[in-house]
Design a protein around this motif. Structure first.
Motif, PDB file in Angstrom:
ATOM      1  N   GLY A  15       0.803  -1.210   0.000  1.00 45.11           N
ATOM      2  CA  GLY A  15       0.000   0.000   0.000  1.00 45.11           C
ATOM      3  C   GLY A  15       0.840   1.265   0.000  1.00 45.11           C
ATOM      4  N   ILE A  16       1.898   1.275   0.797  1.00 44.33           N
ATOM      5  CA  ILE A  16       2.789   2.438   0.837  1.00 44.33           C
ATOM      6  C   ILE A  16       3.408   2.669  -0.528  1.00 44.33           C
ATOM      7  CG2 ILE A  16       4.963   3.302   1.773  1.00 44.33           C
ATOM      8  CD1 ILE A  16       4.161   1.940   4.441  1.00 44.33           C
ATOM      9  N   THR A  53      -6.525  -3.856  -7.183  1.00 44.38           N
ATOM     10  CA  THR A  53      -7.731  -3.107  -7.568  1.00 44.38           C
ATOM     11  C   THR A  53      -8.248  -2.284  -6.391  1.00 44.38           C
ATOM     12  OG1 THR A  53      -8.368  -4.754  -9.227  1.00 44.38           O
ATOM     13  CG2 THR A  53     -10.088  -3.282  -8.431  1.00 44.38           C
ATOM     14  N   LEU A  54      -8.370  -2.915  -5.227  1.00 39.61           N
ATOM     15  CA  LEU A  54      -8.870  -2.215  -4.051  1.00 39.61           C
ATOM     16  C   LEU A  54      -7.914  -1.102  -3.605  1.00 39.61           C
ATOM     17  CD1 LEU A  54     -10.139  -5.284  -1.972  1.00 39.61           C
ATOM     18  CD2 LEU A  54     -11.540  -3.573  -3.147  1.00 39.61           C
ATOM     19  N   THR A  55      -6.625  -1.413  -3.579  1.00 43.83           N
ATOM     20  CA  THR A  55      -5.646  -0.446  -3.087  1.00 43.83           C
ATOM     21  C   THR A  55      -5.490   0.736  -4.028  1.00 43.83           C
ATOM     22  OG1 THR A  55      -4.463  -2.328  -2.143  1.00 43.83           O
ATOM     23  CG2 THR A  55      -3.326  -0.214  -2.136  1.00 43.83           C
ATOM     24  N   PRO A 203      -6.831  -9.784   4.804  1.00 43.00           N
ATOM     25  CA  PRO A 203      -5.978  -8.921   5.636  1.00 43.00           C
ATOM     26  C   PRO A 203      -4.875  -8.231   4.841  1.00 43.00           C
ATOM     27  CG  PRO A 203      -5.568 -11.247   6.105  1.00 43.00           C
ATOM     28  CD  PRO A 203      -6.790 -11.181   5.254  1.00 43.00           C
ATOM     29  N   PHE A 204      -4.361  -8.906   3.813  1.00 43.80           N
ATOM     30  CA  PHE A 204      -3.347  -8.297   2.936  1.00 43.80           C
ATOM     31  C   PHE A 204      -3.930  -7.034   2.301  1.00 43.80           C
ATOM     32  CE2 PHE A 204       0.552  -9.604   0.434  1.00 43.80           C
ATOM     33  CZ  PHE A 204       0.657  -8.428  -0.305  1.00 43.80           C
ATOM     34  N   ALA A 205      -5.138  -7.158   1.725  1.00 46.54           N
ATOM     35  CA  ALA A 205      -5.771  -6.023   1.057  1.00 46.54           C
ATOM     36  C   ALA A 205      -6.098  -4.904   2.039  1.00 46.54           C
ATOM     37  CB  ALA A 205      -7.031  -6.490   0.336  1.00 46.54           C
ATOM     38  N   ALA A 206      -6.583  -5.257   3.234  1.00 38.67           N
ATOM     39  CA  ALA A 206      -6.924  -4.240   4.230  1.00 38.67           C
ATOM     40  C   ALA A 206      -5.694  -3.438   4.639  1.00 38.67           C
ATOM     41  CB  ALA A 206      -7.557  -4.904   5.450  1.00 38.67           C
ATOM     42  N   ALA A 207      -4.572  -4.138   4.887  1.00 33.63           N
ATOM     43  CA  ALA A 207      -3.333  -3.447   5.254  1.00 33.63           C
ATOM     44  C   ALA A 207      -2.826  -2.586   4.108  1.00 33.63           C
ATOM     45  CB  ALA A 207      -2.273  -4.475   5.665  1.00 33.63           C
ATOM     46  N   ALA A 208      -3.011  -3.068   2.873  1.00 39.51           N
ATOM     47  CA  ALA A 208      -2.567  -2.306   1.710  1.00 39.51           C
ATOM     48  C   ALA A 208      -3.369  -1.024   1.550  1.00 39.51           C
ATOM     49  CB  ALA A 208      -2.679  -3.164   0.454  1.00 39.51           C
ATOM     50  N   VAL A 209      -4.683  -1.098   1.772  1.00 43.17           N
ATOM     51  CA  VAL A 209      -5.528   0.087   1.664  1.00 43.17           C
ATOM     52  C   VAL A 209      -5.116   1.134   2.695  1.00 43.17           C
ATOM     53  CG1 VAL A 209      -7.872   0.949   2.045  1.00 43.17           C
ATOM     54  CG2 VAL A 209      -7.507  -1.084   0.637  1.00 43.17           C
ATOM     55  N   LEU A 210      -4.869   0.698   3.929  1.00 44.25           N
ATOM     56  CA  LEU A 210      -4.428   1.635   4.966  1.00 44.25           C
ATOM     57  C   LEU A 210      -3.042   2.205   4.640  1.00 44.25           C
ATOM     58  CD1 LEU A 210      -5.595  -0.272   8.174  1.00 44.25           C
ATOM     59  CD2 LEU A 210      -6.656   1.744   7.124  1.00 44.25           C
ATOM     60  N   ALA A 212      -1.799   2.727   1.753  1.00 47.63           N
ATOM     61  CA  ALA A 212      -1.859   3.656   0.626  1.00 47.63           C
ATOM     62  C   ALA A 212      -2.009   5.104   1.101  1.00 47.63           C
ATOM     63  CB  ALA A 212      -3.014   3.286  -0.303  1.00 47.63           C
ATOM     64  N   TRP A 213      -2.718   5.316   2.208  1.00 48.64           N
ATOM     65  CA  TRP A 213      -2.873   6.669   2.732  1.00 48.64           C
ATOM     66  C   TRP A 213      -1.538   7.213   3.243  1.00 48.64           C
ATOM     67  CZ3 TRP A 213      -7.176   9.245   1.720  1.00 48.64           C
ATOM     68  CH2 TRP A 213      -8.326   8.511   1.426  1.00 48.64           C
ATOM     69  N   ASP A 214      -0.760   6.351   3.911  1.00 45.08           N
ATOM     70  CA  ASP A 214       0.568   6.773   4.358  1.00 45.08           C
ATOM     71  C   ASP A 214       1.484   7.030   3.170  1.00 45.08           C
ATOM     72  OD1 ASP A 214      -0.020   6.647   7.093  1.00 45.08           O
ATOM     73  OD2 ASP A 214       0.400   4.498   7.168  1.00 45.08           O
ATOM     74  N   GLY A 215       1.350   6.197   2.124  1.00 41.83           N
ATOM     75  CA  GLY A 215       2.158   6.392   0.931  1.00 41.83           C
ATOM     76  C   GLY A 215       1.869   7.711   0.256  1.00 41.83           C
TER      77      GLY A 215
END
Length: 248
Positions: A15-16, A53-55, A203-210, A212-215
């Protein structure tokens, strides 16, 4: 380390990368799913499309609010790749795992060298004609479908060198292309027998979505040239790892 923790850590890094670089998320996702979480190359490419796709959709909304998405250029580029992405997704399952892994590594390496060539600062080249833009978009869509990647590691340099966008605009616009191509390829694989392991992918996708905001916040603090160099060297490292795996 448990599978859940590995999935969360790998997802956060993905995500980052996607939020900061507008690409690189899927090029990190596929190796993480294969080497850390035990997925086969075919299963990893399908799961990667769900995650990316989600991220990328999440990261796109953040970049859109900052005004770094060039909607017209991105839409033209993405539309050209939708049919090739769907066709590539349909035939991907027919390819041997070694072919998928080797092709993934070679394309990542070539994209990295391409990213290291432009001058620092992220200035785009003179825009190409519509024919070249749509042709490049179609090729990117095919790569997305076959290899199960969002295509950001190719979309960013293409948007800089073919469309003529500056690096920061290319980062934001690439997320529109990634989202569209990944969704098209995923829909093409919907009828396949490849089962998605949601206990890992969710959980992989959920962590990636979160992540992405830090990135996105990280991207605001770095120059375009710095983003470009980080992106390129990360791609080279991943490509080398995967080529060694094929050879050995």
């Amino acid at each position: 380390m448990s599978v859940l923790i590995l999935a969360l850590v790998a997802g956060a890094v993905t995500g980052i990368a996607l939020g900061a670089l507008g690409g690189g998320g899927s090029v990190l996702t596929v190796p993480a799913l294969i080497y850390l979480l035990g997925f086969t190359p075919s299963a990893a490419t399908t799961a990667s499309l769900v995650i990316v796709t989600l991220t990328s959709a999440t990261a796109l909304s953040a970049h859109a609010r900052e005004g770094t998405v060039r909607w017209r250029a991105g839409a033209l580029f993405a539309l050209a790749g939708l049919v090739p992405a769907a066709l590539g997704g349909a035939v991907s399952g027919l390819l041997p795992p070694a072919v998928l892994t080797g092709a993934f590594a070679l394309i990542a390496g070539l994209a990295a060298f391409r990213m290291l060539r432009p001058a620092a600062g992220g200035a785009g080249a003179a825009p190409a004609g519509t024919g070249r833009i749509t042709g490049t978009g179609a090729g990117l869509g095919a790569v997305t479908g076959v290899l199960g990647v969002g295509g950001g590691f190719l979309a960013v340099p293409a948007l800089v060198n073919v469309v003529g966008l500056r690096m920061r605009a290319a980062v934001g616009t690439s997320l529109l292309v990634i989202t569209a191509n990944s969704l098209a390829a995923l829909l093409a694989r919907a009828g396949s027998a490849q089962r998605i392991d949601w206990a890992v992918v969710a959980p992989f996708a959920a962590a990636a979505v979160l992540g992405a905001w830090d990135g996105k916040r990280l991207a605001a603090r770095l120059s375009g040239g710095t983003l470009q160099r980080i992106f390129a060297w990360a791609l080279l490292a991943v490509a080398a790892l995967m080529l060694l795996d094929v050879v050995l």
